[in-house]
Design an enzyme around this catalytic site. Structure first.
Site, PDB file in Angstrom:
ATOM      1  N   GLY A 275     -40.822  79.206  -7.588  1.00  0.00           N
ATOM      2  CA  GLY A 275     -41.030  80.562  -7.071  1.00  0.00           C
ATOM      3  C   GLY A 275     -42.258  80.670  -6.182  1.00  0.00           C
TER       4      GLY A 275
ATOM      5  CG  ASP B 272     -39.671  70.980  -7.420  1.00  0.00           C
ATOM      6  OD1 ASP B 272     -39.038  70.661  -8.459  1.00  0.00           O
ATOM      7  OD2 ASP B 272     -40.293  72.042  -7.314  1.00  0.00           O
TER       8      ASP B 272
ATOM      9  CG  LEU C 156     -44.916  66.394 -11.342  1.00  0.00           C
ATOM     10  CD1 LEU C 156     -45.091  67.869 -11.698  1.00  0.00           C
ATOM     11  CD2 LEU C 156     -46.090  65.908 -10.478  1.00  0.00           C
TER      12      LEU C 156
ATOM     13  N   GLY D 107     -44.241  71.625 -12.639  1.00  0.00           N
ATOM     14  CA  GLY D 107     -44.214  71.515 -14.094  1.00  0.00           C
ATOM     15  C   GLY D 107     -43.405  72.631 -14.722  1.00  0.00           C
TER      16      GLY D 107
ATOM     17  CB  SER E 186     -51.116  79.602 -17.117  1.00  0.00           C
ATOM     18  OG  SER E 186     -50.513  80.757 -17.664  1.00  0.00           O
ATOM     19  CG  ASN E 187     -51.793  84.826 -18.109  1.00  0.00           C
ATOM     20  OD1 ASN E 187     -51.457  85.254 -19.216  1.00  0.00           O
ATOM     21  ND2 ASN E 187     -50.911  84.630 -17.146  1.00  0.00           N
TER      22      ASN E 187
ATOM     23  CE1 TYR F 180     -46.781  76.966 -18.082  1.00  0.00           C
ATOM     24  CE2 TYR F 180     -47.558  79.047 -18.977  1.00  0.00           C
ATOM     25  CZ  TYR F 180     -47.325  78.226 -17.896  1.00  0.00           C
ATOM     26  OH  TYR F 180     -47.630  78.670 -16.631  1.00  0.00           O
TER      27      TYR F 180
ATOM     28  CB  SER G 209     -48.017  88.188 -13.381  1.00  0.00           C
ATOM     29  OG  SER G 209     -48.361  88.203 -14.760  1.00  0.00           O
TER      30      SER G 209
ATOM     31  NE  ARG H 248     -48.957  89.482 -20.378  1.00  0.00           N
ATOM     32  CZ  ARG H 248     -48.644  88.687 -19.379  1.00  0.00           C
ATOM     33  NH1 ARG H 248     -47.680  88.985 -18.531  1.00  0.00           N
ATOM     34  NH2 ARG H 248     -49.301  87.554 -19.201  1.00  0.00           N
TER      35      ARG H 248
HETATM   36  P1  NAI Z   1     -41.508  77.596 -11.217  1.00  0.00           P
HETATM   37  O1  NAI Z   1     -40.955  77.245 -12.529  1.00  0.00           O
HETATM   38  O2  NAI Z   1     -40.712  78.524 -10.356  1.00  0.00           O
HETATM   39  O3  NAI Z   1     -41.813  76.277 -10.382  1.00  0.00           O
HETATM   40  C1  NAI Z   1     -42.240  75.074 -10.990  1.00  0.00           C
HETATM   41  C2  NAI Z   1     -41.600  73.931 -10.244  1.00  0.00           C
HETATM   42  O4  NAI Z   1     -41.987  72.720 -10.907  1.00  0.00           O
HETATM   43  C3  NAI Z   1     -40.060  74.001 -10.248  1.00  0.00           C
HETATM   44  O5  NAI Z   1     -39.547  73.967  -8.934  1.00  0.00           O
HETATM   45  C4  NAI Z   1     -39.657  72.769 -11.038  1.00  0.00           C
HETATM   46  O6  NAI Z   1     -38.470  72.132 -10.546  1.00  0.00           O
HETATM   47  C5  NAI Z   1     -40.874  71.866 -10.890  1.00  0.00           C
HETATM   48  N1  NAI Z   1     -40.947  70.889 -11.989  1.00  0.00           N
HETATM   49  C6  NAI Z   1     -40.704  71.100 -13.322  1.00  0.00           C
HETATM   50  N2  NAI Z   1     -40.778  69.950 -14.000  1.00  0.00           N
HETATM   51  C7  NAI Z   1     -41.080  68.982 -13.093  1.00  0.00           C
HETATM   52  C8  NAI Z   1     -41.271  67.586 -13.181  1.00  0.00           C
HETATM   53  N3  NAI Z   1     -41.165  66.919 -14.351  1.00  0.00           N
HETATM   54  N4  NAI Z   1     -41.538  66.899 -12.045  1.00  0.00           N
HETATM   55  C9  NAI Z   1     -41.621  67.558 -10.857  1.00  0.00           C
HETATM   56  N5  NAI Z   1     -41.469  68.873 -10.700  1.00  0.00           N
HETATM   57  C10 NAI Z   1     -41.186  69.585 -11.816  1.00  0.00           C
HETATM   58  O7  NAI Z   1     -42.963  78.199 -11.457  1.00  0.00           O
HETATM   59  P2  NAI Z   1     -43.840  79.094 -10.480  1.00  0.00           P
HETATM   60  O8  NAI Z   1     -43.743  80.499 -10.936  1.00  0.00           O
HETATM   61  O9  NAI Z   1     -43.559  78.770  -9.070  1.00  0.00           O
HETATM   62  O10 NAI Z   1     -45.308  78.597 -10.873  1.00  0.00           O
HETATM   63  C11 NAI Z   1     -45.914  77.515 -10.217  1.00  0.00           C
HETATM   64  C12 NAI Z   1     -47.054  77.010 -11.069  1.00  0.00           C
HETATM   65  O11 NAI Z   1     -47.969  78.062 -11.320  1.00  0.00           O
HETATM   66  C13 NAI Z   1     -46.625  76.473 -12.425  1.00  0.00           C
HETATM   67  O12 NAI Z   1     -47.417  75.349 -12.755  1.00  0.00           O
HETATM   68  C14 NAI Z   1     -46.919  77.609 -13.371  1.00  0.00           C
HETATM   69  O13 NAI Z   1     -47.199  77.130 -14.670  1.00  0.00           O
HETATM   70  C15 NAI Z   1     -48.141  78.226 -12.722  1.00  0.00           C
HETATM   71  N6  NAI Z   1     -48.271  79.633 -13.022  1.00  0.00           N
HETATM   72  C16 NAI Z   1     -47.409  80.545 -12.478  1.00  0.00           C
HETATM   73  C17 NAI Z   1     -47.521  81.889 -12.762  1.00  0.00           C
HETATM   74  C18 NAI Z   1     -46.638  82.920 -12.132  1.00  0.00           C
HETATM   75  O14 NAI Z   1     -46.903  84.113 -12.352  1.00  0.00           O
HETATM   76  N7  NAI Z   1     -45.628  82.566 -11.337  1.00  0.00           N
HETATM   77  C19 NAI Z   1     -48.572  82.366 -13.693  1.00  0.00           C
HETATM   78  C20 NAI Z   1     -49.405  81.309 -14.225  1.00  0.00           C
HETATM   79  C21 NAI Z   1     -49.254  80.001 -13.887  1.00  0.00           C
HETATM   80  C1  15L Z   2     -47.169  82.163 -16.475  1.00  0.00           C
HETATM   81  O1  15L Z   2     -47.950  81.250 -16.737  1.00  0.00           O
HETATM   82  C2  15L Z   2     -45.767  81.892 -16.104  1.00  0.00           C
HETATM   83  O2  15L Z   2     -45.651  80.709 -15.344  1.00  0.00           O
HETATM   84  C3  15L Z   2     -45.097  83.021 -15.340  1.00  0.00           C
HETATM   85  O3  15L Z   2     -43.704  82.816 -15.378  1.00  0.00           O
HETATM   86  C4  15L Z   2     -45.466  84.406 -15.842  1.00  0.00           C
HETATM   87  O4  15L Z   2     -44.775  84.697 -16.992  1.00  0.00           O
HETATM   88  C5  15L Z   2     -46.964  84.537 -16.035  1.00  0.00           C
HETATM   89  O5  15L Z   2     -47.574  83.445 -16.682  1.00  0.00           O
HETATM   90  C6  15L Z   2     -47.369  85.796 -16.823  1.00  0.00           C
HETATM   91  O6  15L Z   2     -48.131  85.680 -17.770  1.00  0.00           O
HETATM   92  O7  15L Z   2     -46.947  86.883 -16.427  1.00  0.00           O
END
Ligand code: NAI
Ligand code: 15L
Length: 287
Positions: free
Chosen positions: A26, A46, A66, A87, A125-126, A150, A179, A188
């Site tokens: 995302g 990815d 990864l 991840g 992350s939070n 997580y 978020s 939230r």
């Molecule tokens: P997402 O789940 O949409 O994207 C994560 C990507 O990592 C996916 O495309 C997935 O295919 C890839 N992935 C998963 N396992 C893998 C592996 N073993 N090897 C290679 N790639 C792998 O998550 P999003 O929302 O884009 O978040 C990106 C990062 O930011 C994540 O690390 C997430 O934990 C962190 N994050 C995101 C938040 C949010 O509000 N979107 C809040 C806090 C942290």
């Molecule tokens: C995260 O760490 C998650 O990746 C995301 O999907 C949201 O849920 C976000 O935190 C959150 O706390 O809103």
């Protein structure tokens, strides 16, 4: 436009090659078009099943799990900086988190060490501090209180970043993202929401500010209510400009949760209640 003193400290000369892991997720998809500002070449990575195949002239697309140490080593070779988004991004059984997030972040830093990459932006992350209450305000020195496997993995990632700075001088900004979505989805997120524009500004500062060592910064916009104090990340000069307030009426049109519901009480919201995941008999994993 006149620059503030803090702006002047940001070295704006772009990197040669920037690696973006989690590029098909995302956040990855949303920020991809903005990466050309940060580097001459951008390596998008990815899992194979998720990857796009439409590289622009400045982009390279490299599939990589990864959890595969050799593959990550090859992925990082030739890069000058890394934005590590890849991840598992929600609460999942430990085995899944272990592979993608814990082995994944270790593999990434080992490869950074081997290939001389000296700047990493880690998407923390939070949920590293999800068990604090929403009526508490914390800063980056508050003890970690992870709210699940997580959150534990992100806590490990931050410790890994600190170790690789202390031992090898690799600098990291760990962004404890709140978020990041086009708009807050619930009450939230009125406190935790981070806009794409504010994230972009934070990434730019994290990539180009000299002398960050290992800095932990909470990633939230200038929302009316905040749980986080970024005093220990002052080196970045991050001053978010957006606010979730513009979405308040829409968010509050939905019925409120009960006053004692964890989504209304704890910073980590529903993550604080996910699991446990029961083992699947015979193979040692969980579902
Ligand atoms: P997402 O789940 O949409 O994207 C994560 C990507 O990592 C996916 O495309 C997935 O295919 C890839 N992935 C998963 N396992 C893998 C592996 N073993 N090897 C290679 N790639 C792998 O998550 P999003 O929302 O884009 O978040 C990106 C990062 O930011 C994540 O690390 C997430 O934990 C962190 N994050 C995101 C938040 C949010 O509000 N979107 C809040 C806090 C942290
Ligand atoms: C995260 O760490 C998650 O990746 C995301 O999907 C949201 O849920 C976000 O935190 C959150 O706390 O809103």
């Amino acid at each position: 436009m006149e620059q503030t003193p803090m702006e002047n400290q940001v070295n704006r000369s772009p990197y040669g090659r920037l690696l973006l892991t989690g590029a098909a997720g995302g956040i990855g998809k949303a920020i991809r078009p903005r990466m050309a500002e940060f580097a001459t070449r951008v390596r998008l990575s990815d899992l194979p099943r998720a990857l796009p195949d439409d590289a622009a002239a400045h982009e390279e697309i490299v599939a990589c799990d990864l959890a595969d140490r050799q593959a990550v080593d090859a992925l990082v070779a030739g890069c000058d900086a890394i934005i590590h988004l890849g991840g598992v991004s929600v609460e999942r059984p430990f085995e899944e988190v272990l592979e993608a997030n814990i082995k994944g972040v270790f593999n990434l830093y080992e490869a950074a060490r081997r290939h001389g990459v000296m700047r990493v932006i880690f998407a923390s992350s939070n949920h590293v501090t999800g068990f604090y209450r929403q009526d508490e305000k914390i800063d980056a020195h508050a003890p970690k209180r992870p709210d699940g496997y997580y959150g534990l993995s992100k806590s490990f990632g931050e410790d890994t970043a600190q170790f690789y700075f202390d031992r090898y001088g690799i600098e990291t900004v760990s962004i404890r993202i709140g978020s990041v979505f086009p708009e807050p989805k619930d009450r939230r997120m009125m406190a935790s929401w981070l806009s794409y524009d504010d994230l972009h500004d934070l990434l730019r500062r994290s990539l180009f500010t000299p002398g960050v060592g290992h800095t932990i910064v909470f990633g939230a916009s200038a929302n009316a209510l905040t749980w986080w104090d970024n005093r220990h990340a002052a080196v970045l000069g991050f001053e978010p400009r957006d606010s979730s307030e513009q979405f308040r009426a829409k968010v509050e049109a939905a019925p409120p949760p009960a006053a004692d519901d964890p989504v209304a009480v704890l910073q980590g919201g529903v993550f604080t209640q996910a699991g446990p995941f029961e083992p699947v008999e015979g193979n040692g994993s969980a579902n």
